[in-house]
Design a protein around this motif. Structure first.
Motif, short mmCIF file in Angstrom:
data_model
loop_
_atom_site.label_atom_id
_atom_site.label_comp_id
_atom_site.label_asym_id
_atom_site.label_seq_id
_atom_site.Cartn_x
_atom_site.Cartn_y
_atom_site.Cartn_z
N ASP A 39 0.83 -1.21 0.00
CA ASP A 39 0.00 0.00 0.00
C ASP A 39 0.86 1.26 0.00
O ASP A 39 0.44 2.31 -0.50
N ARG A 40 2.08 1.16 0.51
CA ARG A 40 2.97 2.33 0.52
C ARG A 40 3.79 2.44 -0.76
O ARG A 40 4.02 3.54 -1.25
N THR A 41 4.23 1.31 -1.34
CA THR A 41 4.95 1.39 -2.61
C THR A 41 4.01 1.86 -3.72
O THR A 41 4.45 2.47 -4.69
N ALA A 42 2.70 1.59 -3.55
CA ALA A 42 1.72 2.03 -4.55
C ALA A 42 1.70 3.55 -4.68
O ALA A 42 1.34 4.07 -5.73
N ARG A 43 2.09 4.26 -3.66
CA ARG A 43 2.05 5.73 -3.68
C ARG A 43 3.16 6.35 -4.52
O ARG A 43 3.06 7.50 -4.91
N ASP A 137 12.42 10.72 -5.91
CA ASP A 137 11.72 11.96 -5.54
C ASP A 137 10.21 11.71 -5.37
O ASP A 137 9.56 12.36 -4.55
N MET A 138 9.68 10.73 -6.12
CA MET A 138 8.28 10.32 -5.91
C MET A 138 8.13 9.74 -4.51
O MET A 138 7.16 10.02 -3.81
N LEU A 139 9.11 8.93 -4.09
CA LEU A 139 9.09 8.37 -2.74
C LEU A 139 9.10 9.50 -1.72
O LEU A 139 8.31 9.49 -0.76
N GLY A 140 9.96 10.49 -1.91
CA GLY A 140 10.01 11.62 -0.99
C GLY A 140 8.69 12.37 -0.93
O GLY A 140 8.23 12.74 0.15
N ALA A 141 8.08 12.59 -2.08
CA ALA A 141 6.79 13.29 -2.12
C ALA A 141 5.70 12.47 -1.44
O ALA A 141 4.87 13.01 -0.71
N ALA A 142 5.71 11.16 -1.66
CA ALA A 142 4.72 10.29 -1.01
C ALA A 142 4.90 10.32 0.50
O ALA A 142 3.92 10.39 1.25
N ARG A 143 6.12 10.30 0.95
CA ARG A 143 6.38 10.33 2.40
C ARG A 143 5.98 11.68 3.00
O ARG A 143 5.48 11.73 4.11
N ALA A 144 6.22 12.77 2.25
CA ALA A 144 5.92 14.10 2.77
C ALA A 144 4.47 14.53 2.53
O ALA A 144 4.03 15.54 3.07
N GLY A 145 3.75 13.79 1.69
CA GLY A 145 2.39 14.17 1.37
C GLY A 145 2.33 15.40 0.48
O GLY A 145 1.36 16.16 0.52
N THR A 146 3.34 15.58 -0.37
CA THR A 146 3.39 16.73 -1.28
C THR A 146 3.06 16.27 -2.71
O THR A 146 2.93 15.07 -2.98
N ASP A 147 2.95 17.22 -3.62
CA ASP A 147 2.65 16.91 -5.01
C ASP A 147 3.75 16.06 -5.63
O ASP A 147 4.94 16.24 -5.34
#
Length: 167
Positions: A39-43, A137-147
């Motif tokens: 569920d987290r890698t999906a983000r 950077d997608m991982l970072g955005a998913a972790r931070a809840g940013t665009d």
């Protein structure tokens, strides 16, 4: 704004290693969950299904690629919460990937390595390097809840950075 490339190519026993690092202000267990729980890698990459564990093969969806393809990925090493090694083969070639996590005082460093074992794989670094920059950077955005970042900001803008290292 165009992100700056961070990946470096290093000589390896076979070929070269493409290495990228990211730092997260989070415990190692939380970062581990971001790279191993479906569920987290999906983000940031895509979901996966199957029975996980070293020596097993799972199906991974590349949810942010055209046609959102599924691929088989073998788990070569799984040492929670510090090391994950996976490999796969597709029409683009073979993929040998390692992620190492280390935590110091509540901050976790992620060291991602794509092992480029052949001259053909090394020659692809100007294409795959920007791709891994984008995904991390997608991982970072998913972790931070940013665009989410836009891949167009990565390629071809980062291509030259990797071309200079393949010579």
């Amino acid at each position: 704004m165009t992100p700056r490339p961070t990946g470096r190519l290093f000589p390896a026993p076979t070929g070269r290693d493409l290495v990228l690092t990211r730092i997260y202000r989070a415990p190692i267990e939380d970062v581990w969950a971001s790279i191993t729980e479906s569920d987290r890698t999906a983000r940031w990459f895509g979901p996966w299904e199957g029975e996980a564990g070293a020596g097993k093969t799972i199906k991974v969806q590349m949810a942010f690629e055209d046609d959102e393809p599924w691929m088989d990925m073998r788990i070569d090493a799984c040492e929670p919460p510090r090391h994950l090694g996976v490999s796969a083969e597709d029409e683009a070639g073979s993929w040998f990937l390692d992620v190492e996590l280390t935590e110091t005082d509540g901050t976790t460093e992620l060291r991602f390595t794509h092992h480029l074992r052949t001259e053909d794989e090394i020659a692809q670094a100007p294409q795959v390097g920007p791709g891994w920059e984008f995904y991390l950077d997608m991982l970072g955005a998913a972790r931070a809840g940013t665009d989410r970042p836009d891949f167009d900001d990565y390629y071809p803008a980062m291509k030259e950075h990797y071309e200079l290292q393949t010579g």
